[in-house]
Every structure is written in structure tokens, then in C-alpha cells.
Design a protein around this motif. Structure first.
Motif, PDB file in Angstrom:
ATOM      1  N   SER A 199     -48.455 -10.963 -26.762  1.00 46.52           N
ATOM      2  CA  SER A 199     -49.271 -10.281 -27.776  1.00 46.52           C
ATOM      3  C   SER A 199     -48.793 -10.529 -29.204  1.00 46.52           C
ATOM      4  O   SER A 199     -49.521 -10.277 -30.147  1.00 46.52           O
ATOM      5  CB  SER A 199     -49.193  -8.769 -27.545  1.00 46.52           C
TER       6      SER A 199
ATOM      7  N   ARG B 188     -52.475  -6.540 -26.090  1.00 48.53           N
ATOM      8  CA  ARG B 188     -53.316  -7.287 -25.136  1.00 48.53           C
ATOM      9  C   ARG B 188     -53.006  -6.898 -23.705  1.00 48.53           C
ATOM     10  O   ARG B 188     -52.007  -6.256 -23.427  1.00 48.53           O
ATOM     11  CB  ARG B 188     -53.074  -8.783 -25.305  1.00 48.53           C
TER      12      ARG B 188
ATOM     13  N   GLY C   3     -56.770 -13.624 -17.426  1.00 46.68           N
ATOM     14  CA  GLY C   3     -55.639 -14.045 -18.270  1.00 46.68           C
ATOM     15  C   GLY C   3     -54.292 -14.289 -17.615  1.00 46.68           C
ATOM     16  O   GLY C   3     -53.268 -14.205 -18.277  1.00 46.68           O
TER      17      GLY C   3
ATOM     18  N   SER D 226     -60.583 -10.660 -31.066  1.00 45.49           N
ATOM     19  CA  SER D 226     -60.705 -12.097 -31.352  1.00 45.49           C
ATOM     20  C   SER D 226     -61.763 -12.350 -32.422  1.00 45.49           C
ATOM     21  O   SER D 226     -61.599 -13.213 -33.269  1.00 45.49           O
ATOM     22  CB  SER D 226     -61.080 -12.864 -30.088  1.00 45.49           C
TER      23      SER D 226
ATOM     24  N   CYS E  48     -62.456  -7.187 -22.998  1.00 46.37           N
ATOM     25  CA  CYS E  48     -61.178  -6.538 -23.310  1.00 46.37           C
ATOM     26  C   CYS E  48     -60.918  -6.590 -24.813  1.00 46.37           C
ATOM     27  O   CYS E  48     -61.366  -5.724 -25.561  1.00 46.37           O
ATOM     28  CB  CYS E  48     -60.148  -7.303 -22.489  1.00 46.37           C
ATOM     29  N   HIS E  49     -60.231  -7.641 -25.278  1.00 46.48           N
ATOM     30  CA  HIS E  49     -59.904  -7.764 -26.701  1.00 46.48           C
ATOM     31  C   HIS E  49     -60.763  -8.798 -27.410  1.00 46.48           C
ATOM     32  O   HIS E  49     -60.367  -9.299 -28.460  1.00 46.48           O
ATOM     33  CB  HIS E  49     -58.422  -8.089 -26.890  1.00 46.48           C
ATOM     34  N   GLU E  50     -61.951  -9.109 -26.863  1.00 51.21           N
ATOM     35  CA  GLU E  50     -62.836 -10.024 -27.594  1.00 51.21           C
ATOM     36  C   GLU E  50     -63.188  -9.421 -28.949  1.00 51.21           C
ATOM     37  O   GLU E  50     -63.366 -10.124 -29.944  1.00 51.21           O
ATOM     38  CB  GLU E  50     -64.114 -10.279 -26.776  1.00 51.21           C
TER      39      GLU E  50
ATOM     40  N   SER F 188     -60.771 -11.642 -21.354  1.00 50.80           N
ATOM     41  CA  SER F 188     -60.693 -11.015 -22.680  1.00 50.80           C
ATOM     42  C   SER F 188     -62.079 -10.723 -23.244  1.00 50.80           C
ATOM     43  O   SER F 188     -62.211  -9.905 -24.146  1.00 50.80           O
ATOM     44  CB  SER F 188     -59.904 -11.872 -23.665  1.00 50.80           C
TER      45      SER F 188
ATOM     46  N   VAL G 152     -53.386 -13.787 -21.655  1.00 47.65           N
ATOM     47  CA  VAL G 152     -54.794 -13.735 -22.052  1.00 47.65           C
ATOM     48  C   VAL G 152     -54.962 -14.315 -23.459  1.00 47.65           C
ATOM     49  O   VAL G 152     -55.916 -15.039 -23.734  1.00 47.65           O
ATOM     50  CB  VAL G 152     -55.335 -12.292 -21.922  1.00 47.65           C
ATOM     51  N   GLN G 153     -54.010 -14.033 -24.329  1.00 51.52           N
ATOM     52  CA  GLN G 153     -54.093 -14.543 -25.697  1.00 51.52           C
ATOM     53  C   GLN G 153     -53.883 -16.059 -25.711  1.00 51.52           C
ATOM     54  O   GLN G 153     -54.602 -16.798 -26.372  1.00 51.52           O
ATOM     55  CB  GLN G 153     -53.046 -13.824 -26.555  1.00 51.52           C
TER      56      GLN G 153
ATOM     57  N   THR H 211     -68.173  -7.355 -26.307  1.00 55.06           N
ATOM     58  CA  THR H 211     -67.265  -6.689 -25.362  1.00 55.06           C
ATOM     59  C   THR H 211     -67.978  -5.468 -24.759  1.00 55.06           C
ATOM     60  O   THR H 211     -68.482  -4.634 -25.515  1.00 55.06           O
ATOM     61  CB  THR H 211     -65.997  -6.204 -26.099  1.00 55.06           C
TER      62      THR H 211
END
Ligand SMILES: Nc1nc2c(c(=O)[nH]1)N[C@H]1C(S)=C(S)[C@@H](COP(=O)(O)OP(=O)(O)OC[C@H]3O[C@@H](n4cnc5c(=O)[nH]c(N)nc54)[C@H](O)[C@@H]3O)O[C@H]1N2
Ligand SMILES: Nc1nc2c(c(=O)[nH]1)N[C@H]1C(S)=C(S)[C@@H](COP(=O)(O)OP(=O)(O)OC[C@H]3O[C@@H](n4cnc5c(=O)[nH]c(N)nc54)[C@H](O)[C@@H]3O)O[C@H]1N2
Ligand SMILES: [Mo]
Length: 759
Positions: A531, A404, A154, A188, A183-185, A180, A409-410, A746
Motif C-alpha cells: 500500500s 489497500r 489481487g 485509483s 474496492c479501491h478503484e 480493485s 492489488v496495487q 466501484t
């Protein structure tokens, strides 16, 4: 714990003099170039450049020094005077470097020249940029399209990322896994499922107006230290903070503002968490059920006594789907079952719920402690249920706040880095560029790792990152990786992924964000999304680490020009001249998100991309906020069993992911080593072991693969019983690729089944 057998002793508050010492140490170690301080002063300010260390938003009304210990470290680390030049390879082979630690590899300094792997001599040798692009392009043209992976971490700005995704599609696939995905999938996919938005609903103003935070599995002191300032401000105005985390993290306990001379000199600490609940790893579903149960019971009591309701029934009726099922689930689940699962008492859960009930405006913050589990999406659904019960979403001072990781990354996802075709406006790409984008979904990171293990990946191109080290199942990935026909890594520093070259292998060195990116129309701005969905321009002014470096955007365009079929509308080489043209293309592809992109990106604090859920418009299947009724009380991908521990993999404040700045985890009092496993005192005694013992940790997934980590020493630490902690990435060898969130895939890095043996 240092190399001695002393028990760890924490360092006192986060921030404070310790953070200044942390910065000074890196300054001394990397000996950065002379105008480093000038560069730091421009960090995260309008007209300046945006720090690459985390995705926490940058305020419109900034402080004189709008950076934190870790942001400063990351910038100084990039500005080091050390250089990993072609001469470095005269003394080293790739095989020899595999014995080096991540820290030692990165300390060789900034990469300066494009390098090609020479198998005969087992080392990288310098090549010209033209030859590199020509060979990469020619090799790619001969490979089956579906076997080529375009990874990105990211870091890269929106412009380069948009073109990276366009390149993959023009080449012929949607294989666009991103950091991601590890990570934050879960956010998402999981947050999108329940509120219709794949990103948080909170804005900076909400931080200023909230009167309560609930933290689940996010560690601001280490991973987003600029967050500590709004937290301190919140505490100063009487707000409450409640934390659920297996580990007592200093940043969530107390803070001394290093930018406040009075506080520094008087040592005046701000207590951060009013309550700190050390639940067992993976047990947030149980804890959140308990909190909701207490809210429901309080509401029933209020009704019986003729008082105002506790639950925001109007919100539930108007905005929520399927909440009755969830309320029934909470009522029918016994307290005992919840307490057994999370290790907290009914009283503790009720006390936490009491704070929630008293607060008018609550923000729920979360990070990897919720996302990196086999049922991570259920964790997120549960947090949203909890917020929704009192209408704490889509109104001032309240909301859901995933924090995030990487700085853009976002944003990379916003501009097309996604393997799922449904997320991409393919029609617009077709109209703009006159080619037929591939219709088949591409590979997610776990698909790519599994395909790699099966020998079905022919090439990986990496825009930044250190994928081989960040993935689970390190040993198996390392064995499979070199079977590829081509590996290309666009990097700033040497890392372990470079040491497993494919048949044809390149390292392409790039500029970092703080550096001047001079093209035909002058020094180029890039942009990032933070974020809170704010989009910022960023301009580097520091001289490049070497004259030979190229920007990420230029490298992308030159590879694309060499690898993709000729097309008059794909003007790769022209786009290098002026990045504002690329921003126009982004705006044309995503007109709602990027209106007047070039004009607005330098507004102080950035411009907001908007978020329907913030306005209580739910873009979900039902058009409402979806309640989640869990079918389980923990988020783990395995059952508890005698001798089996739940391992979480941890970050120290002396690392940025796989970049290890040093061996001082000062917040946890662990100095001089990362080869430790943290464990509760009673658990240690039960195993017949003692603090300092050398141990072997074995994976306990029961999937027939032997996973083993040797050379760790046992460290007595304040952990919940049954939960142990080891460092990421050193312990990734113990994580099965197949252990991942059911919905988003994830990896389950915070819930790994292990056994412990004396070495
Ligand atoms: N200095 C520094 N900054 C960084 C990074 C870095 O490595 N170093 N990495 C960046 C990146 S890419 C990311 S994604 C973010 C990550 O930032 P965070 O989301 O904060 O990630 P972690 O530190 O991995 O884990 C967060 C917390 O979860 C807790 N935890 C573990 N398991 C559980 C659980 O089951 N339940 C609960 N409630 N808590 C649990 C851990 O104890 C830890 O305190 O930070 C970014 N910023
Ligand atoms: N066990 C376990 N595994 C995890 C995690 C965990 O908590 N536990 N966390 C996961 C998470 S949240 C993430 S995000 C991933 C991280 O995975 P990655 O994003 O792949 O890894 P990083 O360590 O951030 O990448 C570091 C490398 O990026 C390169 N780099 C640095 N700056 C730049 C730049 O400006 N441009 C370019 N092109 N390259 C640059 C340098 O060469 C450096 O060596 O790891 C995941 N893996
Ligand atoms: Mo991340």
C-alpha cells in the motif's frame, strides 16, 4: 449474538489473548503441515515470503514475528492438510454443492489437479494439464475477442500479473477487470483526479513521525492488524486518533500487543481512538464539511484576533486549484444541515476539528467506508480538501493513506492490469513485443457484470478470486454466468464461482505464495507492491500442497501460448524457466518505477516506486492539487424515504473476503452465525420487532428488480439510527450492479437501500 437470543457482547481489546486463540483455533481446524511455524517465522521478512492477507507495508526493521492474527490464519489456511482431490467429485455433484456454505467449500482443502467440468455427470473430472491448455487455447481462438474477460484478484505476483495483462493484449482486448474495481478503484481514479497520484502519499517514516490520525471507514483491527503496532507506538508518544465510522470497531477502540509479553501478562491496553464518531452510513461529505467549516471559522477568528492563521494559506495559494469555491461552500452551508445529515452534533464536529487544528502532522486514513459509495470519489476529494487546508499532504508525518486490500492489488495495476488504454505504455509494448496492442478501452468489472447479464460475455478467465460471489446482484449473476462458452479459474481452493460452470469449464489449481516454485533455473522469487508503493521480493520455501500444482506464471504462459497468435518476441515458454527475465521486461516497460528491479527487490522493507504527490508535484490536469466542491451532503445513490434503511456490508475478522474461516465475529460479539442484520434498538422498536426476530430484507432501489434476502435474524446493535449492517458476501444479493461510484464505478456496497419485513 450466538444461536441463543443473547445480545452481542464484545470481546475486549483487539490483539491480546483473543488473537492468539484465533490463530490456535485455525491451527487446530486446518491441522497444517509440520513446518507451518517455520513458514510463519519467515513471513514478511527480507528473504522470506510476503503474506497474502493484506497490503499493509512490511517494515525494514521487523519484529521477531512479523505477522498478525489474520496473516497467520491466511497462511495456515493455505497450508491445511485437507485436499480437494479428484476423488472428492465421486461423491458430489455441482448442483449438490450449491447448498454448501462458502466455509464448507473452502474447508475441502487445497485443490490438487486440473479439472474439467463434465455436464453429463454434473461434476468436475481430472484432465491432464496439456489437454486443459490445448482445449482452453482452441476455444479462445474461436471466440469474439471483445467478449472474453481476463479477471484477476489481487493475489498474483507482479511477474504473473504483467504476463496476464500482456496475454489479454496479445489475444486482442483490454478486458482486464480486477478485484480493485470493487474496492479501491475509487482511489485509483478519484485520488488521481485530485492529487495526480492513484496511490497513497504516506511512507513508513510518516507513521513514525505523525502526531495525529483521522480514520474514515477503515477497520485496521480486522483488515490490516499489523497497522495496530504503529498506531500503538503513535499513542505511546502522545499522538491523537479520531475515528469516523458508523460501527464501533474494537481495533479502533483498544489494543493489547500480542507480541509484547509484558502487555499480555498485565493486560495493559492501549486506547486507540481519542474520539469515536458514529456517523450515519454514507454521510462523510457532511461530516468533513463540518470539520472544514470549523477550521475556516477558527482561521477567521485567529485573523480577527491578530493571531497566526490556522489555514495554511501559503500551501493553498502555491499548490491548490479552486479552493475558494470550496471555502465558500463551507461558509454557506448551515451547521444544522450538516448535523442532520451525519447524525453528529456541532459540538462533536468542532471537538474533532480542534484535534486537527492542534496537530502539526496529520494522516488521513481511509478504506471501504469511503470508496464503496455512489459518490465515493467525492468522499475522497473531501478528505483531501480537509488535509490540504493545513498543508497535511506531501510533507513529513502527514498525508493521505488509503489502505489497500489484497497483498498485490496495487502492484497489479502498476504492471498493466487496467482496462483503460491511456494508463498503459502501449508504444513500449509494441516495441518490445512487435504486436499491435488493441486500442479500444476494455471492460471494467461493472461493465463485465452488466455485459454478463445481457449475455454478451462468452468467456471469463479468472486469475484467483471468487468473482461470482464478490460481485453485487448475486442471484442475477448466478443465473447468467453458466451461459458462457468458457470459464477458467486459476484457484487454490474450491469456491462458489466454480459451481456455475460455462459450456467448457476448467479449474486450474496453483501454488500458493509460501510454496516452493521450482523451475529450470531453481526456486523462483516473485514480487509484490504494498500500500505504500514499496516493492518486495518473496520466496516460498514450503513444499507444494501437491506435486501436480503449477505456478500462476506458468499457467498464464501456457494459456497464452495456446491462445495467442505465434510471435517470436512473445517467448511464453521460455519465461517460465526464469522469472528474473520477466522482471527485466517489467523494468523495460516501466523504467521509472522499476529501476534495477532484480537487484533491489530484496532490500529490507522493499524499494520505493516513488510518488510525485509525496514531493508536492501534482500530476493533475491543472498541475495543482484540485479542491472538490461537493454538490451534495451524502455519498448515497438514492434518497432517504420512510421505511428505507441504508445498509452497509461488513467483514468480520474471521473471513478474508469470500473465504470464511469461521463464524466468530468476536470483535462484535457475534458468534456462531453470519445470518444477522445489525440494527439500532430504537429502529427495531419502531418497526414493532424485537432482537432475534427472523426477518426478510428487500432491496429498495426502485429499479424494477426484486432483490430479497431471507433467513436473517435481527440483531440489536450499537448502530446509528437508519443504518443497518449485514455481512458480505451473504448480502450481496441485495446490491444492484447499477449502484456504483459515479466516477470509478466501484460498487456501492456500503450504501445499499433496503426495507425490512418480519418473516
Ligand atoms: N481479515 C480480513 N482482512 C482483510 C480482508 C478481509 O475480508 N478480512 N479484506 C481485504 C480487502 S480486499 C480489503 S479491500 C480490505 C478492506 O478493509 P476496510 O477498508 O477496513 O473494509 P471494510 O471492513 O469493508 O469497511 C471498513 C469500515 O468502514 C465502515 N463504514 C461503512 N460505511 C461507512 C461510511 O459510510 N462511512 C464511514 N466513515 N465508515 C463506513 C465499516 O463500519 C468498517 O469498519 O481489507 C483487506 N484485509
Ligand atoms: N458486498 C460487498 N461486496 C464486496 C466487498 C464488500 O465490502 N462488500 N468487497 C469487495 C472487495 S474490497 C474485494 S477486493 C472483492 C474480493 O473479490 P475476490 O478477490 O474475487 O475474492 P476473494 O474472496 O479474495 O477470492 C478468494 C478465492 O481466491 C482463491 N485464491 C486464494 N489464494 C490464491 C492464490 O494465491 N492464487 C490464486 N490463483 N487463487 C487464490 C481461492 O480459490 C479463494 O476461494 O470483493 C468485493 N465485494
Ligand atoms: Mo479489496
Amino acid at each position: 449474538m450466538s444461536k441463543t437470543d443473547d445480545l452481542p457482547e464484545t470481546s475486549g481489546p483487539s490483539g491480546g489473548w483473543g488473537s492468539l486463540k484465533g490463530i490456535t483455533r485455525i491451527f487446530g481446524e486446518t491441522w497444517p503441515s509440520a513446518d507451518a511455524v517455520r513458514t510463519l517465522k519467515r513471513q514478511n521478512k527480507p528473504g522470506g515470503y510476503m503474506c497474502a492477507s493484506c497490503a499493509f507495508p512490511k517494515p525494514a526493521n521487523y519484529h521477531p514475528f512479523e505477522f498478525c492474527e489474520n496473516g497467520a490464519k491466511s497462511t495456515l489456511w493455505d497450508m491445511t492438510r485437507a485436499r480437494c482431490t479428484p476423488e472428492f467429485w465421486e461423491d458430489h455433484t455441482v448442483a449438490g454443492l450449491r447448498d454448501w456454505s462458502d466455509h464448507e467449500l473452502e474447508k475441502t482443502g487445497r485443490l490438487t489437479a486440473p479439472m474439467r467440468y463434465d455436464p453429463a455427470r454434473d461434476r468436475y473430472v481430472e484432465v491432464s494439464w496439456d489437454d486443459a491448455f490445448a482445449e482452453i487455447g482452441a476455444t479462445l481462438k474461436d471466440l469474439p475477442r471483445e467478449q472474453v474477460v481476463f479477471y484477476s484478484s489481487g493475489h498474483a505476483g507482479l511477474e504473473a500479473s504483467y504476463l496476464w495483462a500482456l496475454m489479454a493484449r496479445a489475444y486482442g482486448n483490454n478486458n482486464l477487470p480486477q478485484s480493485s474495481n470493487m474496492c479501491h478503484e475509487t482511489t485509483s481514479v478519484g485520488l488521481k483526479k485530485v492529487i495526480g497520484s492513484s496511490v497513497g502519499t504516506v511512507l513508513w517514516e510518516d507513521l513514525e513521525e505523525t502526531d495525529c490520525y483521522f480514520f474514515f471507514g477503515q477497520n485496521p483491527g480486522t483488515n490490516a492488524p499489523r497497522f495496530l503496532h504503529p498506531l500503538k507506538e503513535a499513542k505511546d508518544r502522545g499522538a491523537k486518533i479520531v475515528t469516523f465510522n458508523p460501527v464501533r470497531e474494537q481495533g479502533l477502540i483498544s489494543f493489547v500487543d500480542p507480541q509484547n509479553m509484558h502487555d499480555m501478562l498485565t493486560g495493559s491496553e492501549t486506547k486507540i481512538s481519542d474520539q469515536y464518531h458514529q456517523l450515519k452510513a454514507g454521510s462523510d461529505i457532511a461530516a468533513l464539511t463540518g470539520l472544514c467549516k470549523a477550521v475556516i471559522e477558527a482561521d477567521e477568528k485567529a485573523e480577527a484576533q491578530g493571531r497566526a492563521p490556522i489555514i495554511d494559506w501559503a500551501f493553498l495559494r502555491e499548490h491548490c486549484n479552486d479552493y475558494e469555491g470550496f471555502l465558500r461552500f463551507c461558509r454557506s452551508t448551515e451547521w444544522q444541515a450538516l448535523c442532520d445529515e451525519c447524525g453528529l452534533s456541532e459540538t462533536e464536529l468542532r471537538q474533532a476539528a480542534e484535534v486537527y487544528i492542534k496537530a502539526e502532522r496529520v494522516i488521513g486514513v481511509y478504506g471501504m467506508g469511503l470508496t464503496q459509495h455512489a459518490h465515493g470519489a467525492t468522499n475522497i476529494g473531501m478528505l483531501v480538501n480537509f488535509l490540504a487546508l493545513r498543508g497535511n499532504i506531501g510533507r513529513k508525518g502527514a498525508g493521505c493513506c488509503p489502505v489497500r486490500g489484497h497483498s498485490n492489488v496495487q502492484g497489479q495495476r502498476t504492471v498493466g492490469i487496467a482496462e483503460k488504454t491511456a494508463l498503459i505504455p502501449m508504444d513500449r509494448l509494441r516495441d518490445l513485443f512487435g504486436f499491435e496492442p488493441p486500442q479500444k478501452d476494455g471492460m471494467h468489472i461493472v461493465d463485465a457484470a452488466q455485459a454478463m447479464l445481457e449475455g454478451k460475455v462468452s468467456a471469463t478467465l479468472s486469475m484467483g478470486g471468487n468473482l461470482l460471489r464478490a460481485l453485487p446482484d448475486t442471484d442475477r449473476i448466478e443465473a447468467a454466468w453458466p451461459q458462457q462458452k468458457l470459464t477458467v479459474m486459476v484457484s487454490t481452493k474450491l469456491n462458489r464461482s466454480h459451481l456455475y460452470p460455462g459450456e467448457v469449464a476448467y479449474i486450474l489449481p496453483c501454488l500458493s505464495r509460501s510454496e516452493v516454485d521450482e523451475q529450470e533455473t531453481g526456486n523462483q522469487y516473485v514480487s509484490v507492491e504494498d500500500s505504500f508503493s514499496m516493492i518486495h521480493g518473496s520466496l516460498g520455501k514450503h513444499p507444494p500442497a501437491a506435486k501436480t500444482l503449477k505456478s500462476e506464471l506458468e499457467i498464464t504462459c501456457r494459456i497464452a501460448q495456446a491462445a495467442c497468435a505465434p510471435n517470436d518476441k512473445l517467448c511464453w515458454l521460455d519465461w517460465i524457466k526464469d522469472y528474473s527475465v520477466v522482471r527485466d521486461l517489467i523494468e523495460a516497460t516501466y523504467p521509472d518505477d522499476f529501476r534495477d528491479f532484480n537487484a533491489r527487490m530484496n532490500e529490507p522493507g522493499g524499494f520505493w516506486r516513488g510518488n510525485a504527490a509525496h514531493e508536492r508535484v501534482w500530476k493533475t490536469e491543472s498541475g495543482k492539487l484540485e479542491f472538490t466542491t461537493p454538490d451534495r451532503l451524502n455519498a448515497l445513490g438514492f434518497e432517504d424515504a420512510p421505511g428505507r434503511f441504508r445498509m452497509i456490508t461488513m467483514r468480520s475478522n474471521d473471513q478474508f473476503n469470500t473465504t470464511i474461516y469461521g463464524y466468530s465475529d468476536r470483535f462484535r460479539g457475534i458468534e456462531g452465525t453470519r445470518d444477522v442484520l445489525l440494527m439500532n434498538k430504537i429502529d427495531i422498536a419502531d418497526l414493532g420487532l424485537k432482537h432475534g426476530d427472523e426477518i426478510t430484507v428487500r432491496g429498495d432501489m426502485g429499479d424494477g428488480v426484486d432483490r430479497i434476502k431471507t433467513g436473517l435474524s435481527l440483531c440489536q446493535f450499537d448502530m446509528p439510527r437508519g443504518t443497518v449492517g449485514g455481512y458480505y458476501p451473504e448480502c450481496n444479493v441485495l446490491i444492484p450492479v447499477g449502484l456504483h461510484d459515479q466516477l470509478s464505478k466501484t460498487p456501492g456496497s456500503k450504501g445499499v437501500p433496503v426495507r425490512i419485513e418480519k418473516a
